[in-house]
Enzyme design. Structure first.
Site, PDB file in Angstrom:
ATOM      1  N   PRO A   2      38.019  51.415  42.923  1.00 59.42           N
ATOM      2  CA  PRO A   2      37.449  52.415  43.288  1.00 59.42           C
ATOM      3  C   PRO A   2      36.226  52.038  44.336  1.00 59.42           C
ATOM      4  O   PRO A   2      35.474  51.079  44.118  1.00 59.42           O
ATOM      5  CB  PRO A   2      36.331  52.621  42.022  1.00 59.42           C
ATOM      6  CG  PRO A   2      36.251  51.368  41.078  1.00 59.42           C
ATOM      7  CD  PRO A   2      37.444  50.590  41.651  1.00 59.42           C
ATOM      8  N   GLU A   3      36.337  52.751  45.464  1.00 54.47           N
ATOM      9  CA  GLU A   3      35.363  52.736  46.470  1.00 54.47           C
ATOM     10  C   GLU A   3      34.896  54.287  46.541  1.00 54.47           C
ATOM     11  O   GLU A   3      35.179  55.033  45.647  1.00 54.47           O
ATOM     12  CB  GLU A   3      35.825  51.999  47.733  1.00 54.47           C
ATOM     13  CG  GLU A   3      36.526  50.857  47.568  1.00 54.47           C
ATOM     14  CD  GLU A   3      37.146  50.194  48.724  1.00 54.47           C
ATOM     15  OE1 GLU A   3      36.711  50.515  49.761  1.00 54.47           O
ATOM     16  OE2 GLU A   3      37.845  49.427  48.760  1.00 54.47           O
ATOM     17  N   LYS A  59      29.267  53.955  45.227  1.00 59.88           N
ATOM     18  CA  LYS A  59      30.192  53.460  44.239  1.00 59.88           C
ATOM     19  C   LYS A  59      29.594  53.937  42.756  1.00 59.88           C
ATOM     20  O   LYS A  59      30.122  53.625  41.586  1.00 59.88           O
ATOM     21  CB  LYS A  59      30.428  52.161  44.082  1.00 59.88           C
ATOM     22  CG  LYS A  59      31.153  51.807  45.344  1.00 59.88           C
ATOM     23  CD  LYS A  59      31.664  49.956  45.238  1.00 59.88           C
ATOM     24  CE  LYS A  59      31.936  49.638  46.578  1.00 59.88           C
ATOM     25  NZ  LYS A  59      32.326  48.272  46.941  1.00 59.88           N
ATOM     26  N   ARG A 257      36.762  37.613  50.603  1.00 64.35           N
ATOM     27  CA  ARG A 257      37.591  38.447  49.970  1.00 64.35           C
ATOM     28  C   ARG A 257      38.545  38.376  50.894  1.00 64.35           C
ATOM     29  O   ARG A 257      38.662  38.287  52.006  1.00 64.35           O
ATOM     30  CB  ARG A 257      36.654  39.867  50.075  1.00 64.35           C
ATOM     31  CG  ARG A 257      35.438  40.252  49.445  1.00 64.35           C
ATOM     32  CD  ARG A 257      35.698  40.008  47.820  1.00 64.35           C
ATOM     33  NE  ARG A 257      36.648  41.095  47.295  1.00 64.35           N
ATOM     34  CZ  ARG A 257      35.998  42.336  47.159  1.00 64.35           C
ATOM     35  NH1 ARG A 257      35.029  42.394  47.312  1.00 64.35           N
ATOM     36  NH2 ARG A 257      36.814  43.249  46.809  1.00 64.35           N
TER      37      ARG A 257
END
Length: 295
Positions: A2-3, A59, A257
């Site tokens: 989820p973004e 979010k 990341r």
DNA sequence: ATCTCTGTTCACAA
DNA sequence: GTTGTGAACAGAGA
């Protein structure tokens, strides 16, 4: 998963239950997703309450119920909201189920990096919700807001700043990569290296990506167009989708990341990027083909 | 068996 | 005070 856009997609799912009462609550009270949450108060307060509204901010999600009860949900890495048939039996990862007459609203999260909050706040949304930074598509997300924070994090890589939820609420790993690609900026570009024009472009592209993602993913999980980096960043044999380019994309770790970018469209700003700062993850073949000029 | 992951937070080093 | 790093959280899927 989820973004910002995925979050809004899940929020809409639970809208199936807006206007209906909660007849029973089932929860895995010891589950990690309830850390910091007054679980004992949650079930009695929600039982009998009517789900009145849903809100999303980056979010974060917030569900308002009658009686001043507010249920906050963050999906973490693997969280999801589902609607199941009435009487649904909670599966292993279904940590919270709101049973309604016609359906069951389910929050599931296998890795449990997500989080559920519960607040009683008759006057309106709880304080933590009101304290959230300006949403990306609101007037508060101004040129001054963006430029100010880029300046304050001058030495931080742009990728890291884009992932900062207190500045760009809702931007996650893929959105950050998409924005950087559209900007033509290398992920490790120091945020302070941008001039006023580039700072303005950061804001514009962030808003554009957010708006378009909400109109595709956010509505029905439909993929954004093939012209987006989004569609190519995980595929093998991945090439830059910008029409004349087609350079092999790079995948390396940046700012902690996995990051995907086009080495041709997003060359390092001269004298900024330490070449050893990123370590290979699983790159495809790559072609050394620097191209001058950047937005 | 090994490695990866659309997130956040914390301890610690520089 | 800022920034980077690695670990931790915990499970599924490739």
């Amino acid at each position: 998963m989820p973004e910002l856009a995925e979050v809004d997609y899940f929020r809409r799912r639970w809208d199936a239950g807006v206007g209906a009462g909660v007849v029973a609550v089932h929860l895995h009270s010891a589950a990690r997703v309830f850390r910091g949450c007054d679980v004992a108060a949650l079930a009695p307060r929600l039982r009998g309450a009517v789900l009145e509204k849903s809100l999303a901010h980056g979010k974060q999600m917030l569900f308002g119920l009658s009686g001043g009860a507010w249920l906050g949900v963050h999906l973490g890495m693997t969280g999801e909201l589902r609607v199941e048939a009435a009487g649904h039996r909670a599966a292993r990862h279904d940590h919270l189920v709101l049973h309604q007459a016609g359906r069951a609203l389910v929050f599931a999260d296998s890795r449990m990096f997500g989080r559920v909050r519960f607040d009683l706040s008759p006057e309106g949304p709880p304080a933590w919700w009101r304290d959230l930074p300006p949403g990306i598509l609101t007037p508060g997300f101004s040129e001054g807001w963006v430029a100010g924070h880029l300046g304050r994090r001058a030495r931080a890589p742009l990728k890291a700043v884009l992932l900062d939820q207190s500045i760009f609420p809702g931007v996650g790993n893929w959105m950050a990569d998409e924005i950087l690609w559209r900007l033509g900026l290398h992920p490790l570009t120091p945020a302070g290296a941008l001039d006023a024009e580039a700072q303005s472009a950061v804001r514009q592209h962030t808003r554009w990506v957010a708006r378009r993602a909400l109109a595709t993913i956010g509505v029905d999980w439909r993929d954004p167009p093939a012209a987006w980096l989004y569609r190519h960043r995980w595929a093998s044999g991945n090439r830059c989708p910008r029409p004349p380019c087609r350079t092999f994309l790079v995948r390396e770790e940046a700012a902690g990341r996995t990051t995907c970018w086009c080495p041709a469209c997003q060359p390092p700003l001269p004298g900024t990027t330490r070449s050893s700062a990123a370590k290979p993850v699983r790159t495809g073949h790559r072609r050394e083909k620097p191209r001058a000029g950047q937005a």
